[in-house]
Motif scaffolding. Structure first.
Motif, PDB file in Angstrom:
ATOM      1  N   UNK A  53     -60.911  16.697  56.411  1.00 59.54           N
ATOM      2  CA  UNK A  53     -60.316  16.888  57.741  1.00 59.54           C
ATOM      3  C   UNK A  53     -58.972  17.603  57.624  1.00 59.54           C
ATOM      4  N   UNK A  54     -58.166  17.187  56.612  1.00 59.23           N
ATOM      5  CA  UNK A  54     -56.845  17.804  56.425  1.00 59.23           C
ATOM      6  C   UNK A  54     -56.953  19.303  56.184  1.00 59.23           C
ATOM      7  N   UNK A  55     -57.819  19.679  55.236  1.00 60.37           N
ATOM      8  CA  UNK A  55     -57.961  21.107  54.940  1.00 60.37           C
ATOM      9  C   UNK A  55     -58.656  21.855  56.091  1.00 60.37           C
ATOM     10  N   UNK A  56     -59.492  21.148  56.841  1.00 60.46           N
ATOM     11  CA  UNK A  56     -60.087  21.766  58.031  1.00 60.46           C
ATOM     12  C   UNK A  56     -59.028  22.081  59.071  1.00 60.46           C
ATOM     13  N   UNK A  57     -58.077  21.140  59.238  1.00 57.39           N
ATOM     14  CA  UNK A  57     -56.966  21.373  60.174  1.00 57.39           C
ATOM     15  C   UNK A  57     -56.112  22.551  59.698  1.00 57.39           C
ATOM     16  N   UNK A  58     -55.913  22.629  58.360  1.00 54.39           N
ATOM     17  CA  UNK A  58     -55.142  23.761  57.806  1.00 54.39           C
ATOM     18  C   UNK A  58     -55.834  25.082  58.150  1.00 54.39           C
ATOM     19  N   UNK A  59     -57.159  25.118  58.024  1.00 53.14           N
ATOM     20  CA  UNK A  59     -57.912  26.342  58.359  1.00 53.14           C
ATOM     21  C   UNK A  59     -57.762  26.695  59.842  1.00 53.14           C
ATOM     22  N   UNK A  60     -57.811  25.659  60.697  1.00 51.20           N
ATOM     23  CA  UNK A  60     -57.662  25.901  62.142  1.00 51.20           C
ATOM     24  C   UNK A  60     -56.278  26.469  62.451  1.00 51.20           C
ATOM     25  N   UNK A  61     -55.249  25.866  61.840  1.00 48.65           N
ATOM     26  CA  UNK A  61     -53.880  26.329  62.077  1.00 48.65           C
ATOM     27  C   UNK A  61     -53.690  27.759  61.583  1.00 48.65           C
ATOM     28  N   UNK A  62     -54.254  28.045  60.389  1.00 46.73           N
ATOM     29  CA  UNK A  62     -54.159  29.416  59.871  1.00 46.73           C
ATOM     30  C   UNK A  62     -54.876  30.398  60.797  1.00 46.73           C
TER      31      UNK A  62
END
Length: 575
Positions: A53-62
């Motif tokens: 979930x954390x890295x998914x959120x990072x992808x969304x933010x990027x």
């Protein structure tokens, strides 16, 4: 292009900021496939949902950051393109206004119109595209190669092996495309010329039932434009299928080799997925570079045409000439001139004093209007000199020289504006001066019948007025500035004899200090003037008063007899 790029200098700070934002957004896009590979190969095997979930959120933010930065950068690029093109159009328009008569004849009006419109549009499109795709595409291409080389060096070598062939195709085709687009723009100039002629002469075309003929003439030049567009389009169209073929071949090899490496344990699935993502992103970048080269080819052709006008040297510069005192206000001294090879004016010499009036008469094509063009220095004489108050006009600044004149040309223009603004023409004249000019030009009578008088709104080219009414407003425009020299170039041809006589009387009475030059076809318009110049095929065949020319000038006698008959000596209005 060097000339066009010089217009970008004032916008370098804004461009630098926009490009920085664009670069940041592009790097964010490049990071997304790498994170995806990291999640597949490193995070998912741990079975830790929180990390996924954390890295998914990072992808969304990027992704959001990349889109936001790209939108901001694109808007800044559009603003730079808009402002640069606005300045370029302004300078080009200013240059066109200052072109001499010879230069206007060389470029032609339709070609200048095309350069002001379609050519500047191509420049605008190119500047915007270079800032948007010209930065993003190379970064994605180079950055993608660097990142994929860290993920899968073997597959990256396959990708790199395809690129030289692609760039070779782009280079060869773009090099041949610029001359084709230059030729296309020149053909567009011809089409604009035909359209302009037809719109201007549409009433004549309809009256003579020549619509079918003109449709065929336009069809021919339109087909020529289409043919050249097809040639340029076919050449540039080779790039897309050629590069798609090379890239798809490379992609096929990447998939095959990648599959073998995964099966053999030499590569991880996440890295292969990321590599394919990078491959597709880089494919889009290469296609963007292809579009840039096509647009650059068009813009280069347009830039050369625009720079040709901007770099044209003024051939009517002020020339230091020693001047001598003269008893004449206007003096022509052995003046000769030609537009091309054949002389239009040959050895013309005469002088008129301040406040005197000069009539110029002669057959069509005898050089009457050419004399006026030379006096106002639209062209320079080939031989001899023209002087005002003893000063050679070539030693006077063009702006100061032309401020001396009030002119009503043969085919002058009325604009879609009020009567007052058409006469004022940006000279800050008082309404009293404008009203007086309308009285002297015999326009006040019919204006009183119009709604709002001086505020009556004219249509384009004064189409809501009669021919005589338009001429009277044009004469009012010439008189309103209280000129030192008044020139009326066959500007009363649509007036009846009575109105014409009243106009001449008003000029004689109210503009005694103004030196007047009247070009006319009717002897009745010039016979009471102080001097009359008779031209025949560019040569001066008579100069003097009406009575003197009736006795000494055979050409004047023929004109007089053709208009009045042998026994007529005057008319009912005092001539």
């Amino acid at each position: 292009m060097k000339k066009i790029f010089s217009y970008l200098k004032p916008y370098y700070p804004r461009m630098t900021l926009g490009l920085t934002i664009k670069i940041l957004g592009t790097f964010m896009d490049l990071g997304l496939p790498w994170i995806l590979a990291f999640i597949i190969d490193e995070i998912i095997p741990t079975n830790k949902i929180s990390l996924i979930i954390l890295w998914g959120v990072v992808m969304i933010l990027l992704s959001i950051g990349a889109r936001t930065f790209n939108i901001i950068a694109n808007r800044m690029a559009s603003k730079v393109a808009r402002d640069t093109t606005q300045t370029l159009r302004h300078d080009l328009f200013q240059k066109i206004l200052n072109l001499s008569g010879r230069q206007l004849n060389y470029f032609t009006i339709p070609s200048l119109q095309s350069r002001m419109t379609s050519d500047t549009y191509n420049i605008h499109h190119m500047i915007g595209m270079m800032q948007r795709m010209g930065v993003r595409a190379p970064i994605i291409l180079i950055g993608g190669i660097i990142i994929t080389s860290t993920l899968e060096p073997v597959l990256t070598l396959i990708l790199i092996g395809v690129f030289p062939f692609m760039f070779f195709i782009v280079f060869i085709i773009s090099r041949k495309g610029i001359p084709l687009y230059t030729n296309l723009q020149e053909t567009l100039d011809k089409m604009v010329s035909v359209v302009r002629e037809n719109i201007t002469g549409v009433r004549v075309i309809k009256a003579l039932s020549k619509t079918q003929y003109e449709r065929g003439r336009f069809g021919a030049v339109n087909q020529e434009v289409v043919d050249k567009e097809i040639r340029a389009g076919m050449l540039m169209g080779i790039t897309n299928p050629a590069m798609n073929f090379l890239l798809n071949m490379g992609l096929t090899l990447v998939v095959i080799v990648g599959a073998y490496r995964v099966n053999g344990g030499a590569a991880e699935p996440g890295k292969i997925v990321a590599f394919l993502s990078y491959f597709m992103i880089m494919l889009q970048a290469v296609m963007a570079i292809n579009r840039i080269f096509i647009m650059f080819s068009k813009a280069s052709a347009s830039a050369m045409r625009i720079a040709e006008v901007l770099d044209t040297q003024d051939d009517l510069e002020v020339i230091p000439i020693e001047n001598k005192a003269s008893k004449y206000h206007i003096e022509f001294d052995k003046v000769s001139f030609s537009y091309a090879k054949e002389p239009c004016i040959t050895d013309v010499s005469f002088g008129i004093k301040k406040g005197e009036s000069l009539g110029i008469i002669g057959s069509t094509g005898s050089g009457k209007t050419t004399l006026i063009h030379l006096l106002m220095r639209f062209y320079d004489v080939d031989q001899g000199s023209i002087k005002i108050n003893g000063r050679d006009i070539r030693s006077i600044d063009k702006h100061l020289l032309r401020m001396k004149f009030g002119v009503a040309f043969q085919n002058d223009v009325l604009f879609a504006d009020t009567v007052y603004e058409n006469i004022n023409l940006g000279r800050s004249l008082s309404r009293e001066d404008v009203h007086k000019a309308t009285k002297d030009s015999q326009a006040a009578g019919f204006l009183m019948e119009k709604e709002n008088n001086l505020d009556f709104k004219l249509e384009i080219k004064g189409s809501n007025l009669s021919g005589g009414q338009k001429q009277r407003l044009l004469i009012a425009r010439a008189l309103a500035g209280k000129p030192e020299i008044l020139i009326l170039d066959d500007s009363s041809s649509a007036l009846d004899y009575k109105t014409d006589a009243m106009l001449r009387s008003a000029i004689r009475s109210n503009y005694k200090d103004t030196t007047s030059i009247i070009i006319a076809q009717r002897i009745s318009s010039v016979m009471k003037l102080d001097n009359i110049l008779v031209l025949e095929e560019g040569r001066m065949v008579g100069f003097g008063k009406h009575e003197e020319l009736l006795e000494s000038c055979e050409v004047y006698q023929e004109i007089y007899q053709s208009q009045f008959g042998h026994e007529v000596r005057c008319n009912n209005y005092g001539y």
